[in-house]
Design a protein around this motif. Sequence first.
Motif, PDB file in Angstrom:
ATOM      1  N   LEU A 265       0.830  -1.206   0.000  1.00 30.48           N
ATOM      2  CA  LEU A 265       0.000   0.000   0.000  1.00 30.48           C
ATOM      3  C   LEU A 265       0.863   1.255   0.000  1.00 30.48           C
ATOM      4  O   LEU A 265       0.631   2.183  -0.787  1.00 30.48           O
ATOM      5  CB  LEU A 265      -0.935  -0.008   1.207  1.00 30.48           C
ATOM      6  CG  LEU A 265      -1.857   1.187   1.378  1.00 30.48           C
ATOM      7  CD1 LEU A 265      -2.799   1.338   0.184  1.00 30.48           C
ATOM      8  CD2 LEU A 265      -2.652   1.049   2.666  1.00 30.48           C
ATOM      9  N   LEU A 266       1.896   1.276   0.841  1.00 31.23           N
ATOM     10  CA  LEU A 266       2.786   2.437   0.906  1.00 31.23           C
ATOM     11  C   LEU A 266       3.551   2.626  -0.405  1.00 31.23           C
ATOM     12  O   LEU A 266       3.695   3.756  -0.896  1.00 31.23           O
ATOM     13  CB  LEU A 266       3.763   2.300   2.077  1.00 31.23           C
ATOM     14  CG  LEU A 266       3.132   2.374   3.464  1.00 31.23           C
ATOM     15  CD1 LEU A 266       4.155   2.020   4.530  1.00 31.23           C
ATOM     16  CD2 LEU A 266       2.526   3.743   3.708  1.00 31.23           C
ATOM     17  N   ARG A 267       4.046   1.537  -0.974  1.00 32.22           N
ATOM     18  CA  ARG A 267       4.780   1.622  -2.244  1.00 32.22           C
ATOM     19  C   ARG A 267       3.866   2.111  -3.364  1.00 32.22           C
ATOM     20  O   ARG A 267       4.255   2.934  -4.187  1.00 32.22           O
ATOM     21  CB  ARG A 267       5.375   0.240  -2.573  1.00 32.22           C
ATOM     22  CG  ARG A 267       6.177   0.180  -3.833  1.00 32.22           C
ATOM     23  CD  ARG A 267       7.487   0.923  -3.706  1.00 32.22           C
ATOM     24  NE  ARG A 267       8.273   0.695  -4.902  1.00 32.22           N
ATOM     25  CZ  ARG A 267       9.546   0.905  -4.999  1.00 32.22           C
ATOM     26  NH1 ARG A 267      10.222   1.364  -3.976  1.00 32.22           N
ATOM     27  NH2 ARG A 267      10.181   0.672  -6.122  1.00 32.22           N
ATOM     28  N   THR A 268       2.634   1.613  -3.388  1.00 34.98           N
ATOM     29  CA  THR A 268       1.671   2.018  -4.405  1.00 34.98           C
ATOM     30  C   THR A 268       1.278   3.485  -4.226  1.00 34.98           C
ATOM     31  O   THR A 268       1.157   4.220  -5.204  1.00 34.98           O
ATOM     32  CB  THR A 268       0.430   1.099  -4.351  1.00 34.98           C
ATOM     33  OG1 THR A 268       0.867  -0.252  -4.481  1.00 34.98           O
ATOM     34  CG2 THR A 268      -0.558   1.427  -5.453  1.00 34.98           C
ATOM     35  N   THR A 269       1.117   3.905  -2.981  1.00 35.47           N
ATOM     36  CA  THR A 269       0.809   5.308  -2.684  1.00 35.47           C
ATOM     37  C   THR A 269       1.925   6.211  -3.210  1.00 35.47           C
ATOM     38  O   THR A 269       1.659   7.245  -3.828  1.00 35.47           O
ATOM     39  CB  THR A 269       0.622   5.518  -1.167  1.00 35.47           C
ATOM     40  OG1 THR A 269      -0.466   4.714  -0.729  1.00 35.47           O
ATOM     41  CG2 THR A 269       0.372   6.978  -0.832  1.00 35.47           C
ATOM     42  N   ASP A 270       3.166   5.798  -2.982  1.00 37.63           N
ATOM     43  CA  ASP A 270       4.300   6.585  -3.466  1.00 37.63           C
ATOM     44  C   ASP A 270       4.299   6.672  -4.991  1.00 37.63           C
ATOM     45  O   ASP A 270       4.547   7.731  -5.559  1.00 37.63           O
ATOM     46  CB  ASP A 270       5.612   5.988  -2.960  1.00 37.63           C
ATOM     47  CG  ASP A 270       6.797   6.823  -3.381  1.00 37.63           C
ATOM     48  OD1 ASP A 270       6.871   8.007  -2.984  1.00 37.63           O
ATOM     49  OD2 ASP A 270       7.649   6.308  -4.136  1.00 37.63           O
ATOM     50  N   HIS A 271       3.991   5.554  -5.625  1.00 36.71           N
ATOM     51  CA  HIS A 271       3.931   5.513  -7.095  1.00 36.71           C
ATOM     52  C   HIS A 271       2.847   6.475  -7.618  1.00 36.71           C
ATOM     53  O   HIS A 271       3.083   7.266  -8.542  1.00 36.71           O
ATOM     54  CB  HIS A 271       3.646   4.072  -7.537  1.00 36.71           C
ATOM     55  CG  HIS A 271       3.530   3.887  -9.003  1.00 36.71           C
ATOM     56  ND1 HIS A 271       4.604   3.959  -9.865  1.00 36.71           N
ATOM     57  CD2 HIS A 271       2.445   3.642  -9.782  1.00 36.71           C
ATOM     58  CE1 HIS A 271       4.188   3.768 -11.100  1.00 36.71           C
ATOM     59  NE2 HIS A 271       2.884   3.568 -11.073  1.00 36.71           N
ATOM     60  N   ALA A 272       1.662   6.433  -7.004  1.00 35.97           N
ATOM     61  CA  ALA A 272       0.565   7.314  -7.418  1.00 35.97           C
ATOM     62  C   ALA A 272       0.911   8.769  -7.138  1.00 35.97           C
ATOM     63  O   ALA A 272       0.688   9.647  -7.984  1.00 35.97           O
ATOM     64  CB  ALA A 272      -0.719   6.920  -6.691  1.00 35.97           C
TER      65      ALA A 272
END
Length: 178
Positions: free
Chosen positions: A25-32
């Motif tokens: 979730l954190l990695r995806t949030t950073d990507h977005a």
Amino acid sequence: MGSVRQEIKQTRPFASLADEAVVTLLRTTDHARTALSAVVGEVGITLQQYNVLRILRGAGSSGLPTLEIASRMIEASPGITRLVDRLEAKGLVLRERCPADHRQVLCRASERALQRLSSLERPMAEASERLMSALDARRRSELVRLLDAVRTAGTAPGRAADRRESKPEPRSKKERRR
């Protein structure tokens, strides 16, 4: 892109599925955040500034006090006053004393801010579509439902004690048998 473990070059398995889900979730949030920041950066603002301007556009001509803006932010910002100061310096926010309570300052989006937001509508929508392109409408709805559940569980009063007492979820069938 593969799994988050591959992306971050983690060689050991996560301690639990919950840990893996949070890191993902954190990695995806950073990507977005990176993708959307690039879009708003084209017009000289940050993602947090974009959020403030959208909030103020939604408030209309009556405006909002600074603390109300802070309470509506997608991402909490302890420096809301400095954030509004920067937007005011760019001519994107107008401030005035509240006629009913002179201790309170109301913030409104300037005409320039509204034009900037208008120019960002299409690029931001396109960026959102690109970010969600791997999911059809049904899966997007499911993602929203799941994220709402995670966010609600993480902020519910009294949940901290529940979390301390619970055991991590086993990662594999072998661990479940133990």
